[in-house]
Motif scaffolding. Sequence first.
Motif, PDB file in Angstrom:
ATOM      1  N   ILE A 521      -9.084  79.402 -60.443  1.00 34.42           N
ATOM      2  CA  ILE A 521     -10.211  80.063 -59.795  1.00 34.42           C
ATOM      3  C   ILE A 521     -10.322  79.501 -58.377  1.00 34.42           C
ATOM      4  CG2 ILE A 521     -12.700  80.422 -59.809  1.00 34.42           C
ATOM      5  CD1 ILE A 521     -11.660  81.614 -62.273  1.00 34.42           C
ATOM      6  N   GLU A 522     -10.401  80.400 -57.427  1.00 30.85           N
ATOM      7  CA  GLU A 522     -10.524  79.941 -56.045  1.00 30.85           C
ATOM      8  C   GLU A 522     -11.987  80.022 -55.621  1.00 30.85           C
ATOM      9  OE1 GLU A 522      -7.381  80.627 -52.825  1.00 30.85           O
ATOM     10  OE2 GLU A 522      -8.924  82.127 -52.437  1.00 30.85           O
ATOM     11  N   TYR A 523     -12.411  79.019 -54.886  1.00 35.94           N
ATOM     12  CA  TYR A 523     -13.797  78.980 -54.432  1.00 35.94           C
ATOM     13  C   TYR A 523     -13.826  78.692 -52.939  1.00 35.94           C
ATOM     14  CZ  TYR A 523     -18.694  77.634 -54.016  1.00 35.94           C
ATOM     15  OH  TYR A 523     -20.009  77.555 -53.637  1.00 35.94           O
ATOM     16  N   GLU A 524     -14.562  79.495 -52.225  1.00 34.97           N
ATOM     17  CA  GLU A 524     -14.678  79.259 -50.790  1.00 34.97           C
ATOM     18  C   GLU A 524     -15.780  78.253 -50.537  1.00 34.97           C
ATOM     19  OE1 GLU A 524     -14.694  82.528 -48.047  1.00 34.97           O
ATOM     20  OE2 GLU A 524     -13.425  83.708 -49.392  1.00 34.97           O
ATOM     21  N   LEU A 525     -15.376  77.044 -50.173  1.00 39.13           N
ATOM     22  CA  LEU A 525     -16.374  76.002 -49.906  1.00 39.13           C
ATOM     23  C   LEU A 525     -17.097  76.302 -48.599  1.00 39.13           C
ATOM     24  CD1 LEU A 525     -14.197  72.892 -50.742  1.00 39.13           C
ATOM     25  CD2 LEU A 525     -16.221  73.611 -51.988  1.00 39.13           C
ATOM     26  N   SER A 526     -16.316  76.755 -47.654  1.00 38.74           N
ATOM     27  CA  SER A 526     -16.876  77.110 -46.355  1.00 38.74           C
ATOM     28  C   SER A 526     -15.857  78.023 -45.692  1.00 38.74           C
ATOM     29  CB  SER A 526     -17.085  75.856 -45.504  1.00 38.74           C
ATOM     30  OG  SER A 526     -15.819  75.310 -45.168  1.00 38.74           O
ATOM     31  N   GLU A 528     -13.907  77.190 -43.532  1.00 34.02           N
ATOM     32  CA  GLU A 528     -12.687  76.430 -43.228  1.00 34.02           C
ATOM     33  C   GLU A 528     -12.033  75.816 -44.459  1.00 34.02           C
ATOM     34  OE1 GLU A 528     -15.424  74.757 -40.984  1.00 34.02           O
ATOM     35  OE2 GLU A 528     -15.281  76.662 -39.926  1.00 34.02           O
ATOM     36  N   ALA A 529     -12.707  75.875 -45.557  1.00 34.71           N
ATOM     37  CA  ALA A 529     -12.148  75.147 -46.692  1.00 34.71           C
ATOM     38  C   ALA A 529     -12.254  75.960 -47.976  1.00 34.71           C
ATOM     39  CB  ALA A 529     -12.877  73.815 -46.868  1.00 34.71           C
ATOM     40  N   LYS A 530     -11.191  75.829 -48.777  1.00 34.07           N
ATOM     41  CA  LYS A 530     -11.172  76.508 -50.061  1.00 34.07           C
ATOM     42  C   LYS A 530     -10.801  75.492 -51.125  1.00 34.07           C
ATOM     43  CE  LYS A 530      -9.949  81.155 -48.726  1.00 34.07           C
ATOM     44  NZ  LYS A 530      -8.838  81.966 -48.278  1.00 34.07           N
ATOM     45  N   ALA A 531     -11.360  75.667 -52.293  1.00 38.51           N
ATOM     46  CA  ALA A 531     -10.964  74.812 -53.411  1.00 38.51           C
ATOM     47  C   ALA A 531     -10.410  75.689 -54.511  1.00 38.51           C
ATOM     48  CB  ALA A 531     -12.159  74.024 -53.920  1.00 38.51           C
ATOM     49  N   ARG A 532      -9.336  75.200 -55.137  1.00 41.91           N
ATOM     50  CA  ARG A 532      -8.770  75.932 -56.274  1.00 41.91           C
ATOM     51  C   ARG A 532      -8.950  75.080 -57.515  1.00 41.91           C
ATOM     52  NH1 ARG A 532      -3.300  79.095 -54.403  1.00 41.91           N
ATOM     53  NH2 ARG A 532      -4.399  80.667 -53.189  1.00 41.91           N
ATOM     54  N   PHE A 533      -9.651  75.631 -58.460  1.00 39.34           N
ATOM     55  CA  PHE A 533      -9.935  74.910 -59.688  1.00 39.34           C
ATOM     56  C   PHE A 533      -9.028  75.444 -60.777  1.00 39.34           C
ATOM     57  CE2 PHE A 533     -13.668  74.828 -57.056  1.00 39.34           C
ATOM     58  CZ  PHE A 533     -14.036  73.502 -57.094  1.00 39.34           C
ATOM     59  N   ALA A 534      -8.317  74.554 -61.428  1.00 37.08           N
ATOM     60  CA  ALA A 534      -7.333  74.989 -62.424  1.00 37.08           C
ATOM     61  C   ALA A 534      -7.734  74.477 -63.797  1.00 37.08           C
ATOM     62  CB  ALA A 534      -5.954  74.474 -62.043  1.00 37.08           C
ATOM     63  N   PHE A 535      -7.770  75.411 -64.751  1.00 35.24           N
ATOM     64  CA  PHE A 535      -8.161  75.083 -66.121  1.00 35.24           C
ATOM     65  C   PHE A 535      -6.967  75.270 -67.048  1.00 35.24           C
ATOM     66  CE2 PHE A 535     -11.778  76.612 -63.811  1.00 35.24           C
ATOM     67  CZ  PHE A 535     -12.819  75.782 -64.203  1.00 35.24           C
ATOM     68  N   ASP A 536      -6.823  74.346 -67.971  1.00 38.09           N
ATOM     69  CA  ASP A 536      -5.779  74.472 -68.986  1.00 38.09           C
ATOM     70  C   ASP A 536      -6.130  75.656 -69.892  1.00 38.09           C
ATOM     71  OD1 ASP A 536      -4.595  74.040 -71.676  1.00 38.09           O
ATOM     72  OD2 ASP A 536      -3.669  72.354 -70.649  1.00 38.09           O
ATOM     73  N   ILE A 537      -5.155  76.570 -70.122  1.00 36.56           N
ATOM     74  CA  ILE A 537      -5.502  77.760 -70.907  1.00 36.56           C
ATOM     75  C   ILE A 537      -5.682  77.446 -72.386  1.00 36.56           C
ATOM     76  CG2 ILE A 537      -4.444  79.422 -69.319  1.00 36.56           C
ATOM     77  CD1 ILE A 537      -2.245  79.811 -71.445  1.00 36.56           C
ATOM     78  N   GLU A 538      -5.224  76.285 -72.821  1.00 40.44           N
ATOM     79  CA  GLU A 538      -5.376  75.982 -74.246  1.00 40.44           C
ATOM     80  C   GLU A 538      -6.651  75.175 -74.489  1.00 40.44           C
ATOM     81  OE1 GLU A 538      -2.648  76.507 -76.661  1.00 40.44           O
ATOM     82  OE2 GLU A 538      -1.539  77.636 -75.140  1.00 40.44           O
TER      83      GLU A 538
END
Lengths: 595, 355
Positions: A521-526, A528-538
Amino acid sequence: MKSHIPVDRRNHRKCRRRSERFLLLALPGVISAIQPLGEASPDDLVQQTEARRIRMIERVSPAVVCVLDQKLRGGGSGVLIDPGGYGLTNFHVVAGMMEGRTGWGGLGNGERYVMEILGVDVTGDVAMFRLIPPDEDFAFPFVPLADSDQVRLGDTAVAMGNPFNISEDYSPSISVGIVTGTHRYQWGVRGNLTYTNCIQVDAAINPGNSGGPLFNAQGEVIGINGRISVNTRGRFNVGFGYAISANQIRRFIPALRAGRLTRHGTWHARVDALEDKGVVFVEILKSGPSYEAGLRVGDRLMALDGVPISTANQVVSLLGTYPQNWPIVTEVQRDGREYEFVVRLDPVEPRMRRPVPQPRIVNRREVHRVFSAYQNANDTVDSPTTPDHAVWYVQRQHDDPEAGMGNTEHFAALWYEDQPVRMARSYADGSSGGIIEYDDKKAVQRAGDAAEPFDLDPEQTLTLNALYIAFFRWLAPVEQLELGGLTHIGGGVLIPAGAEPTKHIPRSPSGYLSPRTLEVIEYELSDEAKARFAFDIETHELVRIIVRDEVSGTDVSIYLSDYRKLGELKRPCTIDVYGTGYHYRDTLSHEAPER
Amino acid sequence: MMRASYSLMVLPVLIAMTANVPATHAQDRDSNAGFQRAIDSVMPRVVKLYGLGAGKQKGYGTGIIVSDDGDVLTVFSLLIDARHIRAVLADGTIHQAEVIHRDRQRQLALLRLTRPTAPGTSPAPNALDPFPSFDLDRDVNAAVGDWVLAAGNAFKVADGAEPVSIAHGIISTRTRLDARRRLKDFPYRGDVLIFDGITSNPGAPGSAVVNLDGELVGMIGRVVTSNQTYTHLNYALPRDVLDEFYLESLAAEQGEPTPPETTDQSETPLDPGIRLSRVGYQRILPFVERVKFGSPAQRAGVRKDDLILSLNGRNIPDADEYKRRLSYLEPGESIDLVVQRGRAIVSLRIEMDEK
């Protein structure tokens, strides 16, 4: 509708049903094998085996789907892999339904549900669909995916589906056989519908079985049936069916869920088997990922993701199972020395006669689903409660290139109403490192009261912000989430902490990369900055956050592991942070560490 | 001599159906233990063959190694007419094979592996190493109802060192065939083993059939169709027939005269002296191409270009049916023919000579 295996005459081999009675005495090889089970006589054992198989079939067959198009014409089969109604089938089964992206799915209970087609893998002939549940609390029957690398020649294989559209009430037909080949390669049509590293079975697979599951003896899905070999006799079973392996499919699931047209990976290199030299790189594109990783023409390929390579065919077959960006561990021999390179695969565009229309917006729902799963996996109470204020102790070990690991800092952080308000920092020698004060939700400021002031660099600020979001914001009830700025961008693969930029990657026992496939999941922090949060599918754990500063182009990677219950909630208690030129590891605890 | 047909198989098959999956399936986690021994044994003893192909005759097939110096049994087919026959062993090494002996009657051929030529293989194995082989001489217990595995190069799915495909089934019966290969009757008249699994596929002829101990039970024969049902027959030549052929081949190689191919007179259909046209695709219309001078047919007034419509009141749609109807006749029995000659329909009676 044009089906890869069009429905044809009803000339199919009946599923063989056999009762075991008197045969055993004629099988000396079997007698020794049954002894570990103790007292049971062969007759009992035979009956137990049969009973177990019947139970397995009863257990899994409710999850087998009869796939029909909008006009209720038969297309093929499918299987549900999740209580939310998510299921797998072949792309060629739903290819005719891509216009409206809807169809019908019939289950063994005789009910029919509206089917929405999500992502498709045209190259690998896989599609994901979702049956719309009749109400919110409805849970569909589903079956787990197996680790298909464990499948061996001769294993029992049970195929289920709706061959020849024979079923009026959507209950699946069953055929039992054995695995008659592993790691097979079946050529596709103009680069599409290629079956790589697939499983070959002699269980009867007929037109209409396409998209249906192939089970092992335990009732786990080892593959999706989709192709058969035929000769002059017509398009029906001649004992050669092929199933796309579950492990290949698993790597594509996040992108399929996100409704995307998935892309396979390529390394833009060609290998050939040369006399007395083994499998050797004969061509490498200089702008491609193999060259970038360090591979050169003339290198002898010894192993790919831990699988020893003996034919060029094998390489093509293995590579076909990976999505774009997947890291492939490549072991080569050059001038008598062994090297290991990790190649990040470039995307391959599937060849489409006409473009596949993007599905209706599924993003909001998918983001919601990922977060819900995260919460369910980590919450132990209905609504998360954190104490009004709590003290957390953080032990931070710097992996300093000069000083080495062991340069330790200690933090004691005071949290108030889900927010850190103050953090005290001290060094191993007892000297104070100052106090960090948190202002509102995002900003991190430094306050005086320090023996020597310190600067918090921008990278670290980003990191802390990402952590803040991960821990606290997402623990709010999902309904209250602000979904703006959040995008489900598909899948990824976890390269465990410490392995970036990757010289050494742990493998599963079968030799492949430890298959932790991620949903991202990508999140726009601002701006200038983006965070990508990765979750284990299991496990649905949040396992990685990558924060990217668009201005400087720098990444910070945060790995979260060692999930433990602290207070009411499960929290990752080990956090590794990798930035440009630095690494540190935080160990979290409610108790003050011993100095 | 009775010729059991495919349809007669139904009974033994039904009986055999009551047999079941090997009991080792009981061990859930180890569900293939029952086949593992057979698989381990058969794989190194099977070779993938590549040779001459034309049209529907595929240029690939299977062979089994029957001696440790590299004798390979396979079926008699176009494949072995290639100038170079390539044999790929289980470890991926490539050998040339030469034809030592061929037998049209049993539809078998004996090949011998020569030293490896090995593009793409490394390291080349020692040419003196014995080949893993089946012992044809060994009497193997294989009864109706027993589980068997067939391993071979069907559909050419496996390449190089990749293991060949397997198929599983049970022995349904041991019988004789009334079968054909395209338009010709299949010449082999001896015993065959019939299976409930599907073994009749391109490339499969020559596959090894083994029991669960991995011992050779037989070899998959050429693709043939039943004269009764027109379906493909899933059969194998039993081990004892293979052994017989192998011994004969070795004897022939030593220069001993081969026993003459015995043709069973009772199997030869009566010949009224008509030769039919062979022109046609899939179905050959029963046009008379030639009438033998002085034959019963000529005496009865059959002429060239007559189209045979019926024989003894039975409709004759094609040349095959004509031959089959002839084969049912007793010596001396007369033949009532109805033929179309131009636009006329003509009835004729052929009085056959007593033999």
